[in-house]
Design a protein around this motif. Sequence first.
Motif, PDB file in Angstrom:
ATOM      1  N   LYS A  42       0.810  -1.218   0.000  1.00  0.00           N
ATOM      2  CA  LYS A  42       0.000   0.000   0.000  1.00  0.00           C
ATOM      3  C   LYS A  42       0.845   1.270   0.000  1.00  0.00           C
ATOM      4  N   THR A  43       1.804   1.338   0.896  1.00  0.00           N
ATOM      5  CA  THR A  43       2.642   2.540   0.966  1.00  0.00           C
ATOM      6  C   THR A  43       3.512   2.664  -0.287  1.00  0.00           C
ATOM      7  N   THR A  44       3.871   1.531  -0.855  1.00  0.00           N
ATOM      8  CA  THR A  44       4.645   1.566  -2.102  1.00  0.00           C
ATOM      9  C   THR A  44       3.845   2.255  -3.219  1.00  0.00           C
ATOM     10  N   PHE A  86       0.474  11.343   5.768  1.00  0.00           N
ATOM     11  CA  PHE A  86       1.400  10.245   6.015  1.00  0.00           C
ATOM     12  C   PHE A  86       1.038   9.483   7.282  1.00  0.00           C
ATOM     13  N   GLN A  87       1.468   8.225   7.290  1.00  0.00           N
ATOM     14  CA  GLN A  87       1.260   7.352   8.440  1.00  0.00           C
ATOM     15  C   GLN A  87       1.756   8.026   9.728  1.00  0.00           C
ATOM     16  N   ASP A  88       2.899   8.703   9.632  1.00  0.00           N
ATOM     17  CA  ASP A  88       3.479   9.322  10.830  1.00  0.00           C
ATOM     18  C   ASP A  88       3.272  10.848  10.851  1.00  0.00           C
ATOM     19  N   ALA A 162      -4.477   9.335   1.865  1.00  0.00           N
ATOM     20  CA  ALA A 162      -4.261   9.169   3.303  1.00  0.00           C
ATOM     21  C   ALA A 162      -3.768   7.747   3.550  1.00  0.00           C
ATOM     22  N   ASP A 163      -2.536   7.627   4.030  1.00  0.00           N
ATOM     23  CA  ASP A 163      -1.920   6.313   4.225  1.00  0.00           C
ATOM     24  C   ASP A 163      -2.098   5.856   5.670  1.00  0.00           C
ATOM     25  N   GLU A 164      -2.944   4.872   5.869  1.00  0.00           N
ATOM     26  CA  GLU A 164      -3.248   4.335   7.213  1.00  0.00           C
ATOM     27  C   GLU A 164      -3.605   5.449   8.196  1.00  0.00           C
ATOM     28  N   PRO A 165      -4.567   6.292   7.857  1.00  0.00           N
ATOM     29  CA  PRO A 165      -4.875   7.420   8.749  1.00  0.00           C
ATOM     30  C   PRO A 165      -5.484   6.992  10.078  1.00  0.00           C
TER      31      PRO A 165
HETATM   32 MG    MG Z   1       2.119   1.080   4.760  1.00  0.00          MG
END
Ligand code: MG
Length: 222
Positions: A42-44, A86-88, A162-165
Amino acid sequence: MPLLEFNKVSKNFGSIEALRDVSFGIDEGEMVFVTGPSGAGKTTLLKLLIREIRPSAGEIVFDGKSVGKLKRRDIPKLRQKIGVVFQDFKLLPEKTVSENCDIALAISKTPKIEWAARVEHVLDLVGLSERSELFPSQLAGGEIQRAALARALVVNPSIIFADEPTGNLDWETAEEVIKLLKKIHEEGKTVIVTTHHKKIIKEFKARILELRKGEVEKDTKE
Ligand SMILES: [Mg+2]
Ligand SMILES: Nc1ncnc2c1ncn2[C@@H]1O[C@H](COP(=O)(O)OP(=O)(O)O)[C@@H](O)[C@H]1O
């Protein structure tokens, strides 16, 4: 033509196949949940979209242009069209919520005269008007996530990714964040949300693109 298209995209990191032969198109105004367990790729997808990395094979077309073929000097322009959560989070800790939005506006070279109204608008949209002068460390988890979303939205991107919000949020707070993303979608924005929590998206009606070990396992649009 879709706003975003992945055409037989593969990405290898050494011997690891992060993505294999991934194809899908996302139309303007669509909302898509990208699911799949940790490590599915997913993040890729996100990193390829913002040209942090390039595909090993295949092509990504965004807004009519091949992302992998962009010249280095055109990459900032690409990134301005993509609002990333971002996730973070990546909020600047020494800046307030509204200053974090200002920085995004400065980077995008938005005329200063527009800043105040734009920041007011997005903070109202995400429900943080009362917290605009607080620092990230003073916010609750869901509020940090909403602040990150405000910062992504303030430059008026064509797409929100939105990545893993909902990563570290409790159930109710996670639900609120997804509801907010849905609201932003309903106001016309193209929205991509990744999550490994299938339960979160069950109650929301949107297209689901499911990845497994780097391949598209299911796409409810098809
Ligand atoms: Mg990820
Ligand atoms: N820079 C990298 N170097 C080596 N392997 C990577 C790198 N980035 C991602 N991977 C690998 O690619 C796969 C997909 O990762 P990722 O896209 O982060 O998955 P997800 O976001 O779905 O959890 C994983 O096996 C991960 O270890």
